[in-house]
Design an enzyme around this catalytic site. Structure first.
Site, PDB file in Angstrom:
ATOM      1  N   CYS A 219      -0.453  -4.826   7.181  1.00 19.34           N
ATOM      2  CA  CYS A 219      -0.022  -3.787   8.039  1.00 19.34           C
ATOM      3  C   CYS A 219       0.959  -4.263   9.245  1.00 19.34           C
ATOM      4  O   CYS A 219       1.870  -3.925   9.758  1.00 19.34           O
ATOM      5  CB  CYS A 219      -1.270  -3.111   8.712  1.00 19.34           C
ATOM      6  SG  CYS A 219      -2.470  -2.660   7.723  1.00 19.34           S
TER       7      CYS A 219
ATOM      8  N   CYS B  20      -2.153   3.709   8.067  1.00 24.55           N
ATOM      9  CA  CYS B  20      -3.568   3.505   8.381  1.00 24.55           C
ATOM     10  C   CYS B  20      -3.848   3.136  10.042  1.00 24.55           C
ATOM     11  O   CYS B  20      -2.690   3.063  10.802  1.00 24.55           O
ATOM     12  CB  CYS B  20      -4.023   2.415   7.618  1.00 24.55           C
ATOM     13  SG  CYS B  20      -3.280   0.833   8.117  1.00 24.55           S
TER      14      CYS B  20
ATOM     15  N   ASP C  34       2.277   2.471   2.727  1.00 22.93           N
ATOM     16  CA  ASP C  34       2.512   3.098   3.925  1.00 22.93           C
ATOM     17  C   ASP C  34       3.786   2.753   4.596  1.00 22.93           C
ATOM     18  O   ASP C  34       4.516   1.836   4.079  1.00 22.93           O
ATOM     19  CB  ASP C  34       1.248   2.540   4.930  1.00 22.93           C
ATOM     20  CG  ASP C  34       0.089   3.031   4.624  1.00 22.93           C
ATOM     21  OD1 ASP C  34      -0.271   4.017   3.814  1.00 22.93           O
ATOM     22  OD2 ASP C  34      -0.944   2.668   5.199  1.00 22.93           O
TER      23      ASP C  34
ATOM     24  N   CYS D  79       0.828  -1.188   0.139  1.00 25.83           N
ATOM     25  CA  CYS D  79      -0.034  -0.012  -0.011  1.00 25.83           C
ATOM     26  C   CYS D  79       0.778   1.269   0.183  1.00 25.83           C
ATOM     27  O   CYS D  79       0.368   2.273   0.006  1.00 25.83           O
ATOM     28  CB  CYS D  79      -0.892  -0.086   1.110  1.00 25.83           C
ATOM     29  SG  CYS D  79      -0.001   0.165   2.807  1.00 25.83           S
TER      30      CYS D  79
HETATM   31 FE1  FES Z   1      -0.956  -0.591   4.326  1.00 23.60          FE
HETATM   32 FE2  FES Z   1      -2.123  -0.405   6.801  1.00 23.60          FE
HETATM   33  S1  FES Z   1      -3.087  -0.166   4.932  1.00 23.60           S
HETATM   34  S2  FES Z   1       0.052  -0.626   6.285  1.00 23.60           S
END
Ligand code: FES
Length: 208
Positions: free
Chosen positions: A107, A63, A38, A36
């Site tokens: 995550c 997130c 992140d 994602c």
């Molecule tokens: Fe990617 Fe949470 S959606 S770390």
């Protein structure tokens, strides 16, 4: 769409533990999730004699689950030795949080990748270690088969693994060439293994 988060996830999201920066850390890493984009930053302070992680902090650039898994991961390894911390898996963190929605399992992978990268950063500065099969397999527990939200080690998809003296890692994966996630898994494996400075070449074959 609302996600079904457990009460523990929500509690850690609202009151995250160990958030922040450690000045002059012994180990530090920023990891990016290939799933994602992140990010998480992890800082550790390690006792040189006992190898205990005496302090750990994290910063989340992601997130709610990124915050909750970072918080739980830091709680689970603070006061543990490096060897104990290296045994912690993304599944342990997800379970301790009372589970995560399948689309958020990565995550937890990111939190564990951040921890392991910070430990590797520490070890790289303090001692020379030869890459072991165990370390490679350990890092592959962070490669998920997307539609099942399980890692390729637990799914027993690794058919063969060899690390040569000159730093070549040869892996056979029990998936067909037509598997829809083949390229995603290949890129994820390469991403994980490139973080080891000892790895000079990666050869991945799909053999089903
Ligand atoms: Fe990617 Fe949470 S959606 S770390």
């Amino acid at each position: 769409m609302s996600l079904n988060y457990s009460d523990i996830v929500l509690e850690h999201f609202r009151n995250p533990r160990n958030v922040g920066i450690i000045e002059n850390p012994d180990g530090f890493a920023i990891e990016v999730s290939p799933a994602c984009g992140d990010q998480i930053a992890v800082y550790i302070k390690v006792n040189l004699q006992t190898r205990v992680i005496e302090d750990i902090k994290f910063q989340s650039f992601g997130c709610a689950s990124n915050i909750a898994t970072g918080s739980m991961m830091t709680e689970m390894v603070k006061g543990k030795t490096l060897d104990e911390a290296l045994k912690l898996t993304w599944k342990d963190v997800a379970e301790a949080l009372g589970g995560l929605p399948p689309v958020k399992m990565h995550c937890s992978v990111l939190a564990i990748d951040g921890l392991k990268a910070a430990i590797r950063n520490y070890l790289g500065e303090s001692q020379e270690e030869k890459l072991s099969k165990e370390e490679v397999i350990n890092s592959l527990t962070s490669v998920l088969y997307p539609s099942l939200s399980m890692d390729i080690v637990s799914l027993k998809l690794i058919n063969y693994l060899k690390i040569t003296e000159d730093g070549r890692v040869i892996i056979e994966i029990l998936l067909s060439e037509d598997d829809p996630f083949k390229n995603h898994i290949k890129e994820d494996i390469e991403e994980k293994l490139k973080k080891f400075s000892e790895v000079k070449e990666i050869s991945i074959k799909f053999v089903k």
